[in-house]
Design a protein around this motif. Structure first.
Motif, PDB file in Angstrom:
ATOM      1  N   LEU A 181       0.793  -1.224   0.000  1.00 53.09           N
ATOM      2  CA  LEU A 181       0.000   0.000   0.000  1.00 53.09           C
ATOM      3  C   LEU A 181       0.831   1.281   0.000  1.00 53.09           C
ATOM      4  CD1 LEU A 181      -2.812  -1.033   2.517  1.00 53.09           C
ATOM      5  CD2 LEU A 181      -2.827  -1.174   0.013  1.00 53.09           C
ATOM      6  N   GLY A 182       2.120   1.148   0.239  1.00 54.26           N
ATOM      7  CA  GLY A 182       2.978   2.326   0.276  1.00 54.26           C
ATOM      8  C   GLY A 182       2.920   3.191  -0.963  1.00 54.26           C
ATOM      9  N   PRO A 183       2.899   2.617  -2.168  1.00 54.94           N
ATOM     10  CA  PRO A 183       2.831   3.457  -3.367  1.00 54.94           C
ATOM     11  C   PRO A 183       1.589   4.344  -3.435  1.00 54.94           C
ATOM     12  CG  PRO A 183       3.584   1.259  -3.939  1.00 54.94           C
ATOM     13  CD  PRO A 183       3.146   1.201  -2.508  1.00 54.94           C
ATOM     14  N   ASP A 184       0.564   3.995  -2.683  1.00 51.52           N
ATOM     15  CA  ASP A 184      -0.659   4.799  -2.648  1.00 51.52           C
ATOM     16  C   ASP A 184      -0.663   5.803  -1.500  1.00 51.52           C
ATOM     17  OD1 ASP A 184      -1.926   3.478  -4.855  1.00 51.52           O
ATOM     18  OD2 ASP A 184      -2.283   1.774  -3.525  1.00 51.52           O
ATOM     19  N   GLY A 185       0.475   5.956  -0.824  1.00 51.62           N
ATOM     20  CA  GLY A 185       0.553   6.890   0.282  1.00 51.62           C
ATOM     21  C   GLY A 185      -0.110   6.395   1.553  1.00 51.62           C
ATOM     22  N   ILE A 186      -0.332   5.095   1.644  1.00 52.78           N
ATOM     23  CA  ILE A 186      -0.984   4.499   2.817  1.00 52.78           C
ATOM     24  C   ILE A 186       0.083   3.884   3.712  1.00 52.78           C
ATOM     25  CG2 ILE A 186      -2.653   2.796   3.640  1.00 52.78           C
ATOM     26  CD1 ILE A 186      -3.989   3.035   0.836  1.00 52.78           C
ATOM     27  N   ARG A 187       0.123   4.344   4.947  1.00 50.26           N
ATOM     28  CA  ARG A 187       1.096   3.833   5.908  1.00 50.26           C
ATOM     29  C   ARG A 187       0.468   2.734   6.759  1.00 50.26           C
ATOM     30  NH1 ARG A 187       2.063   7.283   9.660  1.00 50.26           N
ATOM     31  NH2 ARG A 187       0.402   8.785   9.253  1.00 50.26           N
ATOM     32  N   VAL A 188       1.243   1.698   7.037  1.00 46.33           N
ATOM     33  CA  VAL A 188       0.757   0.586   7.853  1.00 46.33           C
ATOM     34  C   VAL A 188       1.791   0.312   8.943  1.00 46.33           C
ATOM     35  CG1 VAL A 188      -0.170  -1.757   7.875  1.00 46.33           C
ATOM     36  CG2 VAL A 188      -0.303  -0.399   5.777  1.00 46.33           C
ATOM     37  N   ASN A 189       1.368   0.446  10.180  1.00 41.69           N
ATOM     38  CA  ASN A 189       2.242   0.219  11.324  1.00 41.69           C
ATOM     39  C   ASN A 189       1.573  -0.716  12.325  1.00 41.69           C
ATOM     40  OD1 ASN A 189       4.705   2.188  11.169  1.00 41.69           O
ATOM     41  ND2 ASN A 189       2.954   3.428  10.520  1.00 41.69           N
ATOM     42  N   CYS A 190       2.375  -1.244  13.231  1.00 37.29           N
ATOM     43  CA  CYS A 190       1.872  -2.157  14.253  1.00 37.29           C
ATOM     44  C   CYS A 190       2.321  -1.672  15.630  1.00 37.29           C
ATOM     45  CB  CYS A 190       2.384  -3.573  14.016  1.00 37.29           C
ATOM     46  SG  CYS A 190       1.841  -4.796  15.239  1.00 37.29           S
ATOM     47  N   ILE A 191       1.383  -1.585  16.549  1.00 38.51           N
ATOM     48  CA  ILE A 191       1.703  -1.263  17.936  1.00 38.51           C
ATOM     49  C   ILE A 191       1.725  -2.540  18.752  1.00 38.51           C
ATOM     50  CG2 ILE A 191       0.865  -0.150  20.036  1.00 38.51           C
ATOM     51  CD1 ILE A 191      -0.068   2.167  18.391  1.00 38.51           C
ATOM     52  N   ILE A 192       2.773  -2.687  19.551  1.00 39.46           N
ATOM     53  CA  ILE A 192       2.912  -3.836  20.449  1.00 39.46           C
ATOM     54  C   ILE A 192       2.793  -3.307  21.872  1.00 39.46           C
ATOM     55  CG2 ILE A 192       4.411  -5.717  21.201  1.00 39.46           C
ATOM     56  CD1 ILE A 192       5.767  -5.455  18.403  1.00 39.46           C
ATOM     57  N   PRO A 193       1.616  -3.426  22.463  1.00 35.51           N
ATOM     58  CA  PRO A 193       1.458  -2.907  23.818  1.00 35.51           C
ATOM     59  C   PRO A 193       1.973  -3.889  24.858  1.00 35.51           C
ATOM     60  CG  PRO A 193      -0.628  -3.748  23.026  1.00 35.51           C
ATOM     61  CD  PRO A 193       0.366  -3.930  21.910  1.00 35.51           C
ATOM     62  N   GLY A 194       2.470  -3.349  25.948  1.00 38.22           N
ATOM     63  CA  GLY A 194       2.795  -4.182  27.094  1.00 38.22           C
ATOM     64  C   GLY A 194       1.524  -4.546  27.837  1.00 38.22           C
ATOM     65  N   GLN A 247       6.595  -0.431  10.514  1.00 32.59           N
ATOM     66  CA  GLN A 247       7.358  -0.470  11.754  1.00 32.59           C
ATOM     67  C   GLN A 247       6.538  -1.081  12.885  1.00 32.59           C
ATOM     68  OE1 GLN A 247      10.647   0.378  11.680  1.00 32.59           O
ATOM     69  NE2 GLN A 247      10.180   0.614   9.497  1.00 32.59           N
ATOM     70  N   LEU A 248       7.263  -1.592  13.885  1.00 35.24           N
ATOM     71  CA  LEU A 248       6.675  -2.163  15.086  1.00 35.24           C
ATOM     72  C   LEU A 248       6.985  -1.218  16.241  1.00 35.24           C
ATOM     73  CD1 LEU A 248       7.969  -5.823  14.575  1.00 35.24           C
ATOM     74  CD2 LEU A 248       5.903  -4.771  13.616  1.00 35.24           C
ATOM     75  N   TRP A 249       5.956  -0.678  16.855  1.00 35.08           N
ATOM     76  CA  TRP A 249       6.114   0.333  17.901  1.00 35.08           C
ATOM     77  C   TRP A 249       5.744  -0.284  19.246  1.00 35.08           C
ATOM     78  CZ3 TRP A 249       8.097   4.913  16.133  1.00 35.08           C
ATOM     79  CH2 TRP A 249       8.040   5.121  14.741  1.00 35.08           C
ATOM     80  N   VAL A 250       6.735  -0.443  20.085  1.00 35.14           N
ATOM     81  CA  VAL A 250       6.535  -1.110  21.373  1.00 35.14           C
ATOM     82  C   VAL A 250       6.247  -0.054  22.449  1.00 35.14           C
ATOM     83  CG1 VAL A 250       7.540  -2.636  23.108  1.00 35.14           C
ATOM     84  CG2 VAL A 250       8.099  -2.952  20.697  1.00 35.14           C
ATOM     85  N   VAL A 251       5.129  -0.231  23.144  1.00 34.29           N
ATOM     86  CA  VAL A 251       4.745   0.653  24.255  1.00 34.29           C
ATOM     87  C   VAL A 251       4.583  -0.245  25.473  1.00 34.29           C
ATOM     88  CG1 VAL A 251       3.135   2.394  25.086  1.00 34.29           C
ATOM     89  CG2 VAL A 251       3.546   2.153  22.619  1.00 34.29           C
ATOM     90  N   ASP A 252       5.674  -0.462  26.199  1.00 35.51           N
ATOM     91  CA  ASP A 252       5.635  -1.468  27.261  1.00 35.51           C
ATOM     92  C   ASP A 252       6.402  -1.063  28.520  1.00 35.51           C
ATOM     93  OD1 ASP A 252       8.265  -1.690  26.438  1.00 35.51           O
ATOM     94  OD2 ASP A 252       8.258  -3.877  26.367  1.00 35.51           O
ATOM     95  N   GLY A 253       6.792   0.203  28.614  1.00 41.77           N
ATOM     96  CA  GLY A 253       7.548   0.633  29.773  1.00 41.77           C
ATOM     97  C   GLY A 253       8.971   0.076  29.830  1.00 41.77           C
ATOM     98  N   GLY A 254       9.443  -0.385  28.673  1.00 40.93           N
ATOM     99  CA  GLY A 254      10.808  -0.917  28.628  1.00 40.93           C
ATOM    100  C   GLY A 254      10.908  -2.340  29.142  1.00 40.93           C
ATOM    101  N   ARG A 255       9.913  -3.148  28.821  1.00 39.74           N
ATOM    102  CA  ARG A 255       9.894  -4.537  29.290  1.00 39.74           C
ATOM    103  C   ARG A 255      10.671  -5.466  28.370  1.00 39.74           C
ATOM    104  NH1 ARG A 255       4.234  -7.829  30.039  1.00 39.74           N
ATOM    105  NH2 ARG A 255       5.077  -9.926  30.371  1.00 39.74           N
TER     106      ARG A 255
END
Length: 256
Positions: A181-194, A247-255
């Motif tokens: 989807l990038g060529p269409d200007g669509i961004r796809v990301n993943c959040i990894i919550p703690g 990208q994978l975005w980790v929000v876990d307090g540094g776990r």
């Protein structure tokens, strides 16, 4: 209402769809986007919780979000709900694939039917929601898709193999769709919550022993709350992160 946290001008009047938005982390997403001035819709099967969320937002003098009852394991119903949201609010340019169920289960008890149901609950709808919104994002000149993974399999957590398998696959889905989807200007990301302290998590699994182990594992010695994740969602949805994708975005307090 926003305390000392950021406001994103690019989110004002944007059309946002959140799956599983009636309670927990999803309800926080809906709330935070509403406070940004976005046009928010959410899908869920919890009618009473959805009504309560809408009432809460109206007490803040915010426009009520658009709620549609939808069983996300029913793909035709999901596709129809997405089309209805777009018809009422306009083209969806932000999709938050939040819905999931981390029900514990013993691997010895897993049947084929249960396995398939867990994949449908935790993985399949994310792809078909992406498929449904991609054409309208393309026509709008771009968009942001935010998938939700899980820290569980990264931490080698047992006791729910169908869930951890599905959540591991979300990261692969994110990477592949970001490329497509990038060529269409669509961004796809993943959040990894703690471990996020929703009421469900507190009621079912938070004990003093578990809390002690959690904080020992985290670099930051504070329990995470839903808003900690939702603020990352806002940034990824906004133009401030316009060159961030796959990208994978980790929000876990540094776990991890």
């Amino acid at each position: 209402m926003t305390d000392n946290f950021a406001l994103y001008p690019s989110l004002r009047d944007s059309v946002v769809l959140v799956t599983g938005g009636a309670s927990g982390i999803g309800a926080e997403h809906v709330t935070q986007f509403a406070r940004q001035g976005a046009k928010v819709a959410f899908l869920d099967i919890a009618d009473s919780e959805s009504a309560a969320l809408t009432r809460t937002l109206t007490t803040e003098h915010l426009p009520p979000p658009l709620y549609r009852h939808c069983d996300l394991t029913d793909i035709p119903a999901l596709q129809a709900a997405i089309a209805e949201v777009a018809k009422q609010l306009g083209p969806i340019t932000v999709l938050v694939n939040n819905a999931a169920n981390d029900q514990r289960h013993d691997y010895e008890d897993v049947t084929v039917a249960f396995w398939d149901e867990r994949m449908a609950t935790n993985l399949r709808h994310q792809f078909f929601a992406i498929q449904a919104v991609a054409p309208m994002m393309r026509a709008a000149g771009g968009g942001s898709i935010i998938n939700f993974g899980s820290i569980s399999w990264h931490a080698s957590q047992g006791g729910m193999p169908a869930y951890t398998t599905a959540k591991a696959a979300v990261e692969g889905l994110t990477k592949g769709m970001a490329r497509d989807l990038g060529p269409d200007g669509i961004r796809v990301n993943c959040i990894i919550p703690g471990w996020i302290m929703t009421q469900r998590q507190i009621d079912l699994w938070l004990t003093q022993e578990a809390e002690t182990k959690l904080l020992a594992a985290q670099c930051l010695k504070t329990k995470l709350v839903p808003a900690d994740v939702s603020r990352m969602v806002l940034w990824l949805a906004s133009d401030d992160s316009r060159m961030c994708s796959s990208q994978l975005w980790v929000v876990d307090g540094g776990r991890l």
